[in-house]
Write an enzyme that holds these catalytic residues in place. Structure first.
Site, PDB file in Angstrom:
ATOM      1  N   ASP A   1      33.973  44.908  -6.894  1.00  0.00           N
ATOM      2  CA  ASP A   1      33.335  45.360  -8.132  1.00  0.00           C
ATOM      3  C   ASP A   1      32.871  46.806  -8.052  1.00  0.00           C
ATOM      4  O   ASP A   1      31.738  47.144  -8.423  1.00  0.00           O
ATOM      5  CB  ASP A   1      32.162  44.445  -8.481  1.00  0.00           C
TER       6      ASP A   1
ATOM      7  N   ASN B   1      37.776  42.258  -4.371  1.00  0.00           N
ATOM      8  CA  ASN B   1      37.364  41.362  -5.448  1.00  0.00           C
ATOM      9  C   ASN B   1      37.354  42.077  -6.793  1.00  0.00           C
ATOM     10  O   ASN B   1      36.625  43.058  -6.969  1.00  0.00           O
ATOM     11  CB  ASN B   1      35.964  40.812  -5.151  1.00  0.00           C
ATOM     12  N   GLU B   2      38.171  41.603  -7.712  1.00  0.00           N
ATOM     13  CA  GLU B   2      38.157  42.021  -9.119  1.00  0.00           C
ATOM     14  C   GLU B   2      38.392  43.520  -9.307  1.00  0.00           C
ATOM     15  O   GLU B   2      38.020  44.078 -10.333  1.00  0.00           O
ATOM     16  CB  GLU B   2      36.833  41.614  -9.784  1.00  0.00           C
ATOM     17  N   ILE B   3      39.045  44.157  -8.358  1.00  0.00           N
ATOM     18  CA  ILE B   3      39.279  45.596  -8.495  1.00  0.00           C
ATOM     19  C   ILE B   3      40.301  45.854  -9.602  1.00  0.00           C
ATOM     20  O   ILE B   3      40.087  46.695 -10.479  1.00  0.00           O
ATOM     21  CB  ILE B   3      39.771  46.208  -7.171  1.00  0.00           C
TER      22      ILE B   3
ATOM     23  N   ASP C   1      40.357  34.742 -13.867  1.00  0.00           N
ATOM     24  CA  ASP C   1      38.942  34.884 -13.517  1.00  0.00           C
ATOM     25  C   ASP C   1      38.194  34.758 -14.834  1.00  0.00           C
ATOM     26  O   ASP C   1      38.392  35.571 -15.737  1.00  0.00           O
ATOM     27  CB  ASP C   1      38.757  36.261 -12.867  1.00  0.00           C
TER      28      ASP C   1
END
Length: 926
Positions: free
Chosen positions: A436, A473-475, A556
């Site tokens: 993030d 994560n979630e890049i 997600d």
């Protein structure tokens, strides 16, 4: 402001020059001191440890007082040293640190040795000359700097990289992305911001003779011949065992390597002999051998077969056949592959929608990944013990889970945690520690990351539980879109930086050190277009290059609009669900571990401030505004669907509200998991459900299914039930009234059976003519598939009162578990009500619970009506789980339930204090 600690290392009398060998001093234990000029205090220390733990043990701070701990993290560096003895006659002496968190300066004999700036790397320093010149008993000092302060200093430097305002996500401490430290130490929406420092992993002093080698790290890579990371392995090919060790010491002359592979259970030898193609590159020695493809017993995840393990011993010899080093690692033979390839014509012919796959294959077989996301189990890693993780992983397998996603921006897991996963059959989707945020790509940062990646890939590669490496994560799914919205004209720059770090740097490093594991640049992606390993950017991500009607990648999903929580038309349709969830309160018993009695109220300041959803966005100790939003979301979820607690006793009312938030959370996850599992037989061919999150890092409102001390929330019980191999599930469109019933199976062969559909009123009496619903429906469900067994509309049923009706769905079937020799019986029960629970005309079920010492089981029965969400609860003093909970209980049908004790003392008095309640009790004033 620094803390200093020191202990004398006494030198022994020198031995004769002929003495050879190796002397390793483990620096773990007591004997260290921790001192602070800031607090003007000196206290005993330990190793491994972190500053907060030693200060707490010395009575300097209260470890529950999060604001004080935050201050300590900001102000207090640390130093330590244990007393031990060194030997003067060895030619070389090294300091080896498996983990220093994070910014440390090391001195030995009052001489500067080196500095560190990465929590995730192993560091070693040659102090041979310093020791030889030391005129007094040597002293080792380690001074730690404040990570938040140093991050802020880096951010203020003229050459620091910058990003558009509003892109970087600050939870509490800012600027975490500049440093290689556990990112959640700076705060997250499920945990505190303690920013600890200290020697969080073991440390050693290594002394070698002129010939001995000290093994720093070992990479054992087991794969099928010809296997390439991003392509499916050929299961007919023999096994390749590639063994590589990283060492301290002189490079040996013409080294050889031998291998012995033994069955870990029986001790029988699978293979032994010399490795071939032995090469030396820098300080690494590598060799390979080939094993017949059918010779080893395969390792399988939980629920798919046995976890067969082998001990592999590697010995390095010089040209005189003298043994220089020996290391043994436990491993297993398996292939694990993340399939992101385009949908084939054969798949299209089966009804699978076009696009690309996104699922895992174990030993050549597709399987349904059932599990959750694991976060750091504690804010302080030295408190994470093998026994504690064994209890947690027992809960994972008891919960019918076969995979955990090891979330990025905690820390790379310890080896003993991978060992436990190997034993229990838990696949660990592992990630590099980026989350993030957008990260720097300057040369120094990339060089630091490269060393971190190589060390950790090699360290854990021998574990058969390792399932995947993801870049962060979630890049790709969150941060790049945020950057695009904030700076559309600069978007290509951020794409380029993303690809430079996660694809051009990390991907080749992974592929160079393992051929057995797939790599994905981000946790959530649309997959790739193609791979060209000779290109500057070796993997071309798909990004938004998608076609309508096609499905790609994993999903997600978080939606805090509780008005649509159970409308499955809002759930994402994709190939794999890797994150989804909603937060809930922990139980009263857990709150009592951390909160004073007067603060046990839903909206007390202490309770509200321990809720970090939503985060403060900075160092604000009075984050009521954002915290209250998260508390409000839980409240709205309860009020929309469940009876509102209103008990006269404030503590009882607080407990009821905590439980109500757990009911909402569990039902929401159940609704989504059923939907995703049904997708295995839909055009999206959905093959994975990993909910957020497995466990807690502290006592607070979070997304966890298991509380900080190991107590199961309602969620973990419900997930355990809905993760069974064969399930029956209702799908209700409450807008149109359409009701569908599906049977879903994750077995690898077709299964058959029947489902009984029984309508009763809430007193337990049968509804006339079963409301027009067939009483029994037969089914055959295909392998990894789903089938519709019944469809109707509520308006077409003969239900006298929707508020006084419940449909009981009871499945009885037969099928074969993967790799099982025979078929077995499967049962599952589910239920459906045509109105939400808050609108039901509940009856007092008049629940009773008793315990039989003979059977060692509790018996629960209802005598007054249907018991919804029947909840067995146990008192403090032990930790464990009931083999069934949160179930529907019909009157006159008693249910026996066992309790599995994991920790603590289960006495007769404790057993008598087990209680039972139901949804009825949520609305009753005491």
């Amino acid at each position: 402001m620094h803390v200093k600690a020191e202990t004398v290392l006494a030198l022994l009398t020198p031995a004769p020059p002929s003495v050879v060998g190796q002397h390793v001093v483990d620096l773990s234990g007591d004997g260290w001191t921790l001192s602070s000029t800031a607090l003007n205090r000196t206290v005993p220390g330990h190793l491994p440890s972190q500053v907060h733990l030693d200060l707490f043990e010395a009575g300097v701070i209260d470890i529950m007082a999060s604001m004080i701990l935050t201050f300590v993290g900001l102000r207090m560096p640390i130093g330590r040293i244990p007393a031990t003895r060194l030997k003067a006659y060895f030619e070389s002496t090294w300091l080896v640190f498996d983990g220093l968190d994070t910014f440390a300066t090391i001195t030995f004999c009052d001489q500067h040795v080196g500095s560190t700036d990465n929590q995730f790397r192993q560091h070693h320093f040659d102090v041979s000359q310093i020791l030889k010149e030391c005129k007094q008993d040597p002293v080792l000092r380690i001074n730690f700097g404040s990570a938040p302060n140093i991050a802020n200093t880096i951010a203020k430097s003229p050459d620091a990289e910058e990003w558009p305002p509003g892109v970087q996500i600050t939870n509490e401490y800012p600027n975490r992305w500049y440093i290689r430290k556990e990112q959640s130490d700076f705060g997250w929406d499920w945990g505190p911001a303690f920013a600890p420092v200290g020697p969080w992993k073991p440390s050693y002093i290594v002394q070698n003779s002129h010939a001995e080698l000290y093994v720093l790290n070992t990479d054992i890579d087991i794969y099928r011949q010809g296997q390439i990371n991003y392509l499916p392995p050929d299961q007919s090919q023999p096994w390749i065992v590639n063994a590589s060790i990283d060492f301290l010491g002189p490079v040996p002359c013409k080294p050889s390597m031998s291998i012995e592979i033994k069955d870990a259970a029986t001790g029988s030898v699978l293979s032994s002999g010399l490795l071939q193609n032995v090469t030396v590159s820098g300080k690494s020695i590598t060799g390979t051998t080939t094993i017949d493809g059918d010779a080893p017993k395969l390792w399988w995840p939980s629920g798919m077969g046995k976890q067969n393990l082998y001990n592999v011993t590697i010995t390095v010899q010089n040209d005189m056949k003298k043994s220089l080093a020996k290391v043994t690692k436990r491993t297993g033979f398996r292939t694990i592959f993340l399939n992101q390839r385009n949908i084939t014509d054969d798949q299209l012919a089966q009804g699978i929608a076009p696009g690309a796959n996104w699922h895992f294959e174990i030993n050549g077989y597709e399987f349904y990944a059932k599990g959750s996301n694991i976060i750091p189990p504690d804010a302080f890693w030295p408190r994470v013990t093998q026994a504690r993780m064994a209890r947690l992983f027992d809960a994972v397998t008891a919960g019918n889970q076969n995979m955990l996603r090891v979330w990025a921006s905690g820390a790379y897991l310890h080896d003993f945690i991978y060992d436990l996963a190997d034993e229990k059959g838990i696949l660990l989707w592992s990630e590099f520690q980026f989350s993030d945020a957008l990260y720097p790509v300057n040369d120094a940062f990339l060089e630091n990351v490269a060393a971190e990646v190589v060390y950790n890939v090699r360290r854990v590669n021998h574990h058969p539980s390792l399932a995947l490496w993801a870049g962060g994560n979630e890049i790709e799914s969150l941060m790049l879109p945020m950057a695009r919205r904030a700076d559309p004209t600069g978007y290509s720059k951020y794409i380029g930086e993303y690809e430079k770090l996660y694809i051009s740097l990390i991907l080749p490093l992974v592929y160079e050190n393992t051929r057995s594991i797939t790599y994905s640049p981000s946790s959530t992606t649309e997959g790739y277009l193609y791979v060209n390993l000779s290109a500057p950017v070796p993997m071309a991500e798909r990004y938004s290059n998608t076609t309508p009607g096609s499905y790609y990648g994993d999903t997600d999903y978080y939606n805090y609009d509780t008005s649509v929580s159970f409308d499955y038309n809002h759930y994402p349709v994709g190939r794999f669900a890797n994150e989804f969830g909603f937060h809930s309160m922990p139980s009263l018993q857990t709150w009592q571990q951390a909160v004073d009695p007067e603060d046990l109220q839903f909206n007390s300041s202490v309770v509200v401030l321990r809720n970090h959803h939503y985060t403060a966005g900075g160092l604000f100790t009075d984050n009521f505004k954002n915290s209250s939003k998260g508390m409000g979301e839980m409240t709205m979820g309860v009020e929309a669907y469940y009876p509102i607690p209103s008990k006269s006793d404030s503590v009882a009312n607080f407990s009821a509200w905590c439980h109500a938030t757990q009911l909402f959370q569990a039902d929401l996850y159940k609704s989504q998991i059923q939907f995703y599992r049904r997708g295995s037989g839909m055009p999206e061919r959905q093959l994975g459900s990993l909910y957020w999150q497995l466990e807690d890092i502290w006592q607070a409102p979070t997304w966890a299914g298991i509380e900080y001390d190991g107590r199961w929330k309602v969620l973990h019980y419900v997930a355990r039930d809905i993760y069974q191999p064969i399930i029956v599930s209702p799908f209700w469109n409450y807008t149109t009234g359409r009701l569908e019933v599906y049977v879903t199976s994750d077995l690898w062969e077709p299964a058959q059976g029947t489902v009984n559909l029984t309508w009763v009123d809430l007193s337990g009496k049968s509804i006339a003519n079963n409301a027009g619903t067939p009483e029994t429906v037969s089914f055959t469900v295909g392998a990894l598939n789903t089938t519709n067994i019944y469809t109707t509309n509520i308006s077409e049923l003969s239900l006298p009162d929707l508020k006084d009706s419940i449909l009981i769905l009871s499945l009885s079937g037969e099928g074969r578990l993967p790799n099982a020799s025979s078929k077995k019986a499967f049962v599952h029960q589910n239920h459906f009500t045509p109105v939400f629970p808050k609108d039901l005309s509940l009856k007092d079920p008049k629940l009773e619970v008793s315990y039989s010492p003979e059977s060692r089981k509790f018996t629960v029965q209802a005598t007054g009506g249907v018991s919804l969400y029947t909840w067995l609860d146990y008192p403090a003093g032990a930790v464990g789980y009931f083999e069934a909970n949160a179930f529907v209980l019909l009157p006159g049908v008693p249910k026996e339930v066992s309790f599995v004790a994991q920790e603590g003392n289960v006495t007769d008095d404790w057993l008598q204090r087990v209680t039972v309640q139901s949804l009825w009790d949520q609305k009753v004033r005491d």
